[in-house]
Design a protein around this motif. Structure first.
Motif, mmCIF file in Angstrom:
data_model
loop_
_atom_site.group_PDB
_atom_site.id
_atom_site.type_symbol
_atom_site.label_atom_id
_atom_site.label_comp_id
_atom_site.label_asym_id
_atom_site.label_seq_id
_atom_site.Cartn_x
_atom_site.Cartn_y
_atom_site.Cartn_z
ATOM 1 N N UNK A 68 0.812 -1.212 0.000
ATOM 2 C CA UNK A 68 0.000 0.000 0.000
ATOM 3 C C UNK A 68 0.845 1.262 0.000
ATOM 4 N N UNK A 69 2.067 1.175 0.513
ATOM 5 C CA UNK A 69 2.943 2.346 0.607
ATOM 6 C C UNK A 69 3.666 2.650 -0.696
ATOM 7 N N UNK A 70 3.621 1.732 -1.645
ATOM 8 C CA UNK A 70 4.276 1.918 -2.946
ATOM 9 C C UNK A 70 3.506 1.104 -3.982
ATOM 10 N N UNK A 71 2.328 1.564 -4.324
ATOM 11 C CA UNK A 71 1.441 0.807 -5.196
ATOM 12 C C UNK A 71 2.031 0.662 -6.605
ATOM 13 N N UNK A 72 1.983 -0.526 -7.178
ATOM 14 C CA UNK A 72 2.589 -0.769 -8.492
ATOM 15 C C UNK A 72 1.646 -0.433 -9.643
ATOM 16 N N UNK A 73 1.048 0.780 -9.599
ATOM 17 C CA UNK A 73 0.088 1.182 -10.620
ATOM 18 C C UNK A 73 0.365 2.621 -11.042
ATOM 19 N N UNK A 74 -0.032 2.947 -12.274
ATOM 20 C CA UNK A 74 0.168 4.295 -12.785
ATOM 21 C C UNK A 74 -0.781 5.278 -12.112
ATOM 22 N N UNK A 90 -5.884 -0.608 6.809
ATOM 23 C CA UNK A 90 -5.063 0.593 6.948
ATOM 24 C C UNK A 90 -4.309 0.607 8.282
ATOM 25 N N UNK A 91 -4.870 -0.018 9.311
ATOM 26 C CA UNK A 91 -4.185 -0.004 10.607
ATOM 27 C C UNK A 91 -2.943 -0.889 10.598
ATOM 28 N N UNK A 92 -2.830 -1.769 9.597
ATOM 29 C CA UNK A 92 -1.662 -2.643 9.505
ATOM 30 C C UNK A 92 -0.518 -2.037 8.695
ATOM 31 N N UNK A 93 -0.748 -0.867 8.107
ATOM 32 C CA UNK A 93 0.260 -0.216 7.284
ATOM 33 C C UNK A 93 1.260 0.503 8.188
ATOM 34 N N UNK A 94 2.539 0.350 7.891
ATOM 35 C CA UNK A 94 3.576 0.962 8.735
ATOM 36 C C UNK A 94 3.577 2.483 8.618
ATOM 37 N N UNK A 95 3.355 3.008 7.413
ATOM 38 C CA UNK A 95 3.386 4.452 7.178
ATOM 39 C C UNK A 95 2.068 4.847 6.518
ATOM 40 N N UNK A 96 1.093 5.259 7.330
ATOM 41 C CA UNK A 96 -0.226 5.592 6.783
ATOM 42 C C UNK A 96 -0.175 6.785 5.849
ATOM 43 N N UNK A 97 0.641 7.777 6.180
ATOM 44 C CA UNK A 97 0.721 8.963 5.326
ATOM 45 C C UNK A 97 1.210 8.596 3.927
#
Length: 262
Positions: free
Chosen positions: A135-141, A154-161
């Motif tokens: 989620x922090x570096x999505x592989x999409x254009x 979202x609560x499992x993401x290390x860097x929400x911003x």
């Protein structure tokens, strides 16, 4: 970024403080462990109510024929399937034939495999893709999707911003963001009762049903560490989403944060 900077920054993993890199690794481990019993445990933990929350989330998105959804941390594909079904229903009503499509993006290959293996997904093969990604570096254009969902992820993401910035990047102008997440109850007395249930029952269910008490202990703790509804709404504002709204479900056990990309 230097090694010193990496070790100075910590994020929550349940009630622990760990490095962002360690959180990513440990979250992967949690969901690799529970993937095969994930859907069953969701039904047991919420008495099936999570399906109503997801239904209301898709209703809020109002999918249309020809639209494309990105379901981040999409796990076994519940929201992606529901998005396509509702878009098809709108198309039949309006006699429009363009097909909606969806991509389920999850950092954990085991979760994607569990989704692919679902019998009810066979009919969606040509309209539903499964992509392993962060989620922090999505592989999409950029500007690729009409809508983006993330449910209980979202609560499992290390860097929400960083994740919210990515969500805005891949959405088209006017695209809709729907974040469904476990949250905080609006009544302090009910919150105490909910806490007692969560900490006493859910880890035991995980032990009995999924043979994994530790992972479900983390899941309970991670909910308590997640920001309250108004705090997270401000994070979406800061990320550049407009007209952000919050809808509490079941007294705040879960909340839907909804906004628009501009």
């Amino acid at each position: 970024m230097t090694d010193d900077l990496k070790t100075d920054k910590t994020v929550s993993f349940g009630f622990e403080e760990v490095s962002p890199e360690e959180k990513v690794s440990r979250v992967k481990g949690v969901f690799a462990s529970v993937a095969s019993r994930y859907d069953v445990m969701n039904d047991l933990m919420s008495a099936g109510v999570h399906r109503l929350w997801k239904h209301d989330t898709i209703a809020k998105l109002n999918p249309q024929p020809g639209e494309k959804l990105l379901d981040v941390a999409g796990g076994t594909g519940d929201l992606a399937k529901a998005f396509i079904d509702r878009a098809d229903k709108a198309g039949r009503r309006r006699q429009r034939g363009a097909e909606a499509s969806a991509i389920v993006c999850d950092i954990n290959e085991a979760m994607l495999n569990a989704g692919r293996a679902r019998r009810d997904m066979a009919a969606y093969q040509h309209r539903l893709d499964w992509v392993c990604g962060d989620a922090q570096a999505l592989p999409f254009e950029a500007r690729s999707f009409d809508a983006l969902t993330i449910a209980f992820g979202i609560r499992n993401v290390a860097d929400r911003a960083a994740a919210l910035s990515e969500f805005r990047r891949v959405l088209k102008p006017g695209g809709r963001l729907a974040v469904l997440e476990f949250s905080h109850m609006t009544s302090p007395s009910l919150q105490k009762m909910y806490d007692a249930y969560s900490f006493s029952v859910i880890p035991k269910l995980g032990e009995v049903v999924a043979s994994d008490r530790k992972s479900y202990q983390y899941l309970v703790e991670s909910i308590r560490r997640f920001p309250k509804q108004e705090e997270f709404r401000k994070e979406l504002d800061t990320a550049g989403f407009s007209a952000v709204s919050v809808t509490n479900f079941s007294g705040g056990i879960a909340a839907l944060h909804y906004g628009w990309a501009v």
